[in-house]
Scaffold this active site. Structure first.
Site, PDB file in Angstrom:
ATOM      1  N   CYS A  64      56.285  99.998  47.203  1.00 22.04           N
ATOM      2  CA  CYS A  64      56.580  99.162  46.166  1.00 22.04           C
ATOM      3  C   CYS A  64      56.094  99.595  44.646  1.00 22.04           C
ATOM      4  CB  CYS A  64      56.271  97.789  46.359  1.00 22.04           C
ATOM      5  SG  CYS A  64      54.327  97.833  46.806  1.00 22.04           S
ATOM      6  N   THR A  65      55.975  98.928  43.693  1.00 23.59           N
ATOM      7  CA  THR A  65      55.311  99.424  42.457  1.00 23.59           C
ATOM      8  C   THR A  65      54.101  99.705  42.423  1.00 23.59           C
ATOM      9  OG1 THR A  65      56.841  97.717  41.377  1.00 23.59           O
ATOM     10  CG2 THR A  65      55.370  98.910  39.920  1.00 23.59           C
TER      11      THR A  65
END
Length: 249
Positions: free
Chosen positions: A181-182
């Site tokens: 994810c980020t």
């Protein structure tokens, strides 16, 4: 030049309300802007301001035993990317709504960015298994960029992930699955849930996409990484693209 930080830390907080008040006062006095989420399970922060002010904000946390091991990702921008300061008390610092997924006592195994880059380059992991990069972000974020060939899911919010993943589980059994994810926070919960739900071949990318960019650049990644402020998206050099727009497919 404005210094930007992204950081999260899972730790039990008996009095999260008190921490909200403390962090709001400190960030405000240092003219920082951004978002700080506090919950009984820890903190999640996106802040920007003068470099010295950022360090002054972080200093007490680094001395607090509850935040031992706090990891902070840094980047810079020409302008302040946040309109105001928001410090909020939440039920979760990232909402997943699944019991037993807060990594306070155990976490899913991680894999370092350099190892992932090597696996992607050679086409398999160190045991010869195919590698599947699993994007746990939503449609809007994925549209700006993701790892080449990644498995992306049609989800609007993180809580949609379990149902969206279900049709793919059988096909993933022979692979080493690297969830990402980020900045890593969503995979802390997602990877833990997946492993507890029988997917023992799941790892989490340590530090997320931003950590990957910071350590190895953009190898194997296509496009840029969506971020939750007015910079919109960062390239592999962690530089914002002011005119970033999602291109039509």
């Amino acid at each position: 030049m404005v210094t930007n930080i992204a950081a999260y830390h899972f730790t039990p907080l008996d009095q999260p309300e008190a921490l909200v008040a403390d962090l709001r006062e400190r960030a405000g006095s240092l003219a920082l802007r951004g978002t700080v989420l506090v919950a009984p399970e820890g903190v999640n922060m996106f802040l920007a301001g003068d470099a010295d002010a950022i360090e002054a904000f972080l200093a007490p946390m680094r001395e607090d035993a509850r935040f031992e091991g706090l990891r902070v990702k840094y980047s810079e921008s020409l302008a302040q990317p946040f309109a105001r300061l928001k410090v909020k008390l939440k039920r979760e610092i990232i909402s997943f709504r699944r019991e037993g997924t807060t990594p306070l006592h155990a976490r899913a195994p991680d894999v370092k960015p350099a190892t992932v880059a090597r696996w992607l380059q050679q086409g398999h992991d160190d045991d010869g298994r195919r590698v599947v990069m699993l994007d746990t972000r939503n449609d809007q974020e994925v549209a700006y960029g993701t790892f080449a060939g990644a498995l992306t899911l049609p989800i609007a919010r993180f809580t949609d992930l379990p149902a969206a993943l279900e049709p793919h589980r059988e096909a993933l059994k022979d692979a080493t699955v690297v969830s990402f994810c980020t900045g890593g926070i969503r995979c802390e919960k997602a990877a833990l849930w997946m492993r507890d739900d029988g997917m023992d071949n799941v790892l989490q990318l340590d530090g997320g996409i931003l950590g990957y960019f910071e350590e190895v650049g953009g190898q194997g990644y296509e496009g840029r990484c969506f971020v939750f402020d007015e910079r919109v998206a960062l390239d592999p050099a962690l530089q914002p693209l002011v005119d970033a727009k999602v291109q039509a497919a």
